[in-house]
Design an enzyme around this catalytic site. Structure first.
Site, short mmCIF file in Angstrom:
data_model
loop_
_atom_site.label_atom_id
_atom_site.label_comp_id
_atom_site.label_asym_id
_atom_site.label_seq_id
_atom_site.Cartn_x
_atom_site.Cartn_y
_atom_site.Cartn_z
CB CYS A 171 53.14 50.72 47.89
SG CYS A 171 53.41 52.13 46.83
CB CYS A 187 57.55 53.58 46.96
SG CYS A 187 56.11 54.40 47.61
CG ASP A 236 73.97 20.94 46.01
OD1 ASP A 236 73.90 20.35 47.10
OD2 ASP A 236 75.03 21.14 45.40
CG ASP A 292 73.13 19.72 51.22
OD1 ASP A 292 73.78 19.03 52.01
OD2 ASP A 292 73.54 20.03 50.08
CG ASP A 334 73.81 24.26 47.72
OD1 ASP A 334 73.72 23.21 48.38
OD2 ASP A 334 74.36 24.33 46.60
#
Lengths: 57, 743
Positions: free
Chosen positions: B13, B16, B432, B631, B635
């Site tokens: 979890c 932790c 971008d 794209d 990137d």
């Protein structure tokens, strides 16, 4: 038209390259010829064939 | 400083995660530690003069967890055996089994408990022992994870949905058993069994968990696809002979030969030959890059039409491609899971409910009619029972499911639920440039004819010479000419002059197409066009002069043009309170021209892939919630680093894998639609939580006994059942409203 460097016959509109020197336009069959001409124009214009322009020297 | 990603075992979890991170950061010399619960990885940066891996492992062990070597990334070609994928599938199957069992058992329980509504039900079904037999597996097998979750919450002194479910259903179940064993004790208070309440609540919350597991999507294949970009074999010169060896066997200094169309295996420097390379994966640049002896070539890039030999300079884990892979891995490892909204509400709700239950018990004990203990117990239990909303587990997943479906219809592919939630909260979007804001390939932007020349002629002659060209600029010119329906003059003797342009023959004379270098080499006078040409070049455009028989016909400007709607999209995002930035590896001048056209004020140009990811990190560190739209392969690190990555469907597979959302049509308006859909969905989730809790909250006073002095009304299973039914129907109906959402 005659290429001043290699002395070959050149059809102006189909030439590979051109140079203007002292008001005259010269045509070349290949880029290499133009390069040689641009380095030493006098050498190729003196003696022998004259460029095909209206007034001959 | 050393940076490595380790595997961490034993976490389950968010608390932790915090313990492991704190343990690592406490080690002297550790600069940064980012732990990811979902991937079970820890990315640690430390000064290797002051600490080493065993020291880190010891620190983690002291905190109660295990630090180990991360397994190596999957080799190219290893298909199907993905442990994370298998784990997810197993989890989904587990939840599905429990949900079906819960449903199958709950139906008879409901029918048996409510014979007033189902008079046709057989008597044995209404028998408490039957109900107990049916309810017990639901309570302890189907509902097991909530009771375990409750114990975990107790250990961490927090509360979540699990606590609420466990408390409420156990109260109902135990009370019902007590009632069954001693019916007379409770008769005075008019208490009734609540087996059906606990069973239905558990079943519905498990249903919600199953829907969530399905919505979590599959593992990102970004790394695998990146690794696949480098060819598996390389052609190396050994003893004067070309030998094919595995790429992993190439060493620094090896001579490697590349033929046309092949991918480069490792980074190096050209020693012989020349070509043009497609380096879009690194720079996003759409135009081929000329390479000559002495130029650097990069592994993973594609060779166009030349051949060459290069000397390997960086191999294996040192190549640029390997660096990009590491960037994506590190980005993915540092993702923190979004805490469920329902858990956060429950965390606040639980203490309030416990207080009310305790108060109810005390008040009835003190002031209630006798047997006051019985009344007190019954009503305190009633508060606990009614306070557990069965629809809360459905609030988020149903909304996400419907939203995802609607998104797909609109061309927005949502890969996992947390991406949609993250997008709803985004306040900064980074775009971008190449292929995202722009078309990604050059198009003709200007045609400047010389005096006395028609624009069509400039284009027609240029296109005539460029027919059949595979160069992006040639393709752009031909495309524009075709668009205009121009007839092309016949062209012969076509020759490419590398680095300069094209030399061809038209019937009127020699046709020259190219840059300034070509013009100078052939002695063409282009001064009349100089002013316009310089202005275009200043905008970062590529220029193609068109000259026929030494007469300049004009100049054509070619550039990667902005996508349609880009400007409107940027304005729309700003209008929604979102800051817009442009990030690109391309040259500054081109970048600024495009940014100006798009209306983007903040531009970062000439950025390397690792710096793209760093930019995103910086923004997030500054408190922004960032969406990255891209794209290309370059990137991928940034897409993985952002709060949510949005990939263009027209781009690379790697980008689509690294991102949480994909815009199928590459249309920028999809970004605005996605943001709006995400925000609407988050609103629907919040509305759902109100519906889920609302009916139950209204009935808490009734359960506590507030209406008793007035009308003698206390909670009954019928009321509880009605609340469950109404809240579930409300939540589902509200979520279904998203089906009709319009961008």
């Amino acid at each position: 038209m005659i290429d001043p460097v290699c002395k070959m016959s050149v059809d102006a509109p189909r030439a590979a390259a051109q140079s203007t020197y002292k008001g005259q336009t010269y045509y070349f069959c290949a880029v290499g010829c133009k390069q040689k001409f641009d380095r030493e124009p006098e050498k190729y214009l003196a003696g022998g064939s004259s460029p095909m322009s209206a007034s001959a020297p | 400083m050393a940076t490595r990603t380790f595997a961490v075992r034993g976490m389950h979890c968010a608390a932790c995660v915090g313990k492991v991170e704190r343990a690592l950061r406490a080690v002297p010399g550790v600069d940064e530690a980012a732990v990811n619960l979902a991937t079970e990885r820890a990315a640690v940066t430390w000064d290797d003069a002051r600490a080493d891996a065993p020291v880190l492992a010891a620190a983690v062990a002291a905190a109660g967890y295990e630090l180990a070597e991360a397994p190596p990334p999957r080799a190219p070609g290893a298909a199907g055996d993905d442990p994370e994928q298998a784990a997810r599938a197993a989890e989904q199957a587990r939840l599905r089994r429990r949900m079906i069992a819960g449903g199958a058992l709950s139906i008879p329980i409901v029918v048996g408990s409510m014979r007033e509504l189902f008079p046709w039900a057989p008597a044995w079904l209404a028998n408490p022992w039957t109900l107990l037999a049916l309810a017990t597996p639901v309570q302890f097998w189907v509902g097991a994870e909530f009771h375990l979750g409750f114990l975990r919450d107790l250990r961490h002194r927090s509360a979540s949905m699990a606590t609420l479910v466990s408390l409420g259903t156990n109260a109902a179940y135990v009370f019902s058993v007590a009632l069954m064993l001693g019916p007379h004790t409770f008769m005075a208070a008019g208490a009734m069994p609540y087996f059906e309440t606990s069973a239905v609540v558990i079943t519905l919350v498990v249903l919600g968990r199953w829907l969530e597991a399905r919505a979590r999507g599959r593992t990102s294949q970004a790394i695998r696809r990146l690794v696949a970009l480098a060819p598996r074999t390389a052609r190396v010169l050994r003893d004067g002979v070309d030998v094919d060896v595995p790429t992993s066997d190439v060493i620094v200094g090896d001579l490697v030969r590349i033929r046309p169309g092949e991918r480069v295996p490792v980074d190096g420097t050209i020693v012989e030959g020349a070509s043009a390379m497609d380096e879009s994966m690194l720079t996003g640049e759409s135009l081929p890059v000329e390479k000559t002896p002495g130029s650097t070539v990069f592994g993973g890039t594609v060779n166009r039409t030349g051949s060459f030999v290069f000397r390997a300079a960086r191999v294996g884990a040192d190549t640029t491609l390997a660096r990009i892979v590491r960037l994506v891995e590190d980005a993915q490892a540092s993702r923190a899971p979004i805490q469920r909204l329902a858990d956060r509400v429950a965390a606040v709700f639980v203490p309030v409910v416990l207080t009310i239950a305790a108060a109810t018990f005390a008040v009835w004990l003190a002031f209630g009619p006798s047997p006051s203990f019985v009344y007190a117990l019954t009503n305190a239990v009633a508060v606990l029972v009614i306070a557990c909303p069965c629809a809360m587990g459905l609030a988020t997943p149903t909304a996400i499911m419907v939203a995802t479906g609607r998104g797909a219809e609109l061309g927005v592919l949502v890969k996992n639920a947390e991406s949609l939630e993250a997008l709803a909260r985004v306040d900064a979007v980074v775009f971008d440039k190449t292929g995202t804001l722009t078309l990604g390939r050059p198009t003709v932007t200007d045609v400047v004819p010389a005096a006395g020349v028609a624009e069509e002629d400039v284009l027609a002659f240029a296109a005539g010479a460029e027919q059949g060209s595979e160069h992006p600029i040639g393709e752009a010119i031909v495309a524009r000419a075709n668009e205009r329906g121009l007839g092309l003059p016949p062209i012969t003797e076509f020759t490419t002059v590398p680095g300069q342009g094209i030399d061809a023959l038209a019937s009127e004379g020699r046709l020259l197409l190219g840059n300034r270098t070509l013009m100078q080499a052939r002695g063409v006078e282009i001064a009349p066009l100089a002013a316009r040409a310089d202005a275009l070049a200043a905008a970062g455009k590529s220029l193609v002069y068109v000259v026929l028989a030494f007469r300049p016909l004009g100049v054509i400007a070619v550039a990667d043009a902005l996508k349609p709607h880009a400007r409107a999209v940027v304005a729309a995002l700003r209008g929604r309170g979102i800051d817009v930035t442009m990030l690109t590896g391309d040259a500054r001048r081109t970048a600024e021209t495009i940014a100006r056209e798009a209306g983007i004020g903040h531009v970062l140009a000439e950025i390397l892939p690792e710096d793209k990811a760093q930019t995103i990190r910086n923004l997030r560190a500054g408190g922004r919630r960032v969406a990255m739209v891209g794209d290309g392969i370059n990137d991928a690190p940034a897409l993985a680093q952002a709060d949510v990555g949005i990939a263009m469907g027209s781009g690379t597979d790697v980008a689509m894998e690294a991102a949480g959302l994909t815009l199928m049509r590459g249309d920028l308006r999809g970004v605005v639609a996605a943001v709006d859909l995400a925000r609407r969905t988050l609103r629907v989730v919040k509305e759902n939580l109100v519906w889920a809790f609302g009916y139950n909250v209204v009935l808490i006073p009734v359960a506590a006994g507030l209406l008793y002095p007035l009308w003698g009304v206390l909670l009954s299973p019928i009321l509880a059942g009605a609340a469950m039914a109404f809240s579930s129907v409300s939540v589902v109906t509200n979520s279904l409203r998203l089906k009709r959402w319009q961008p």
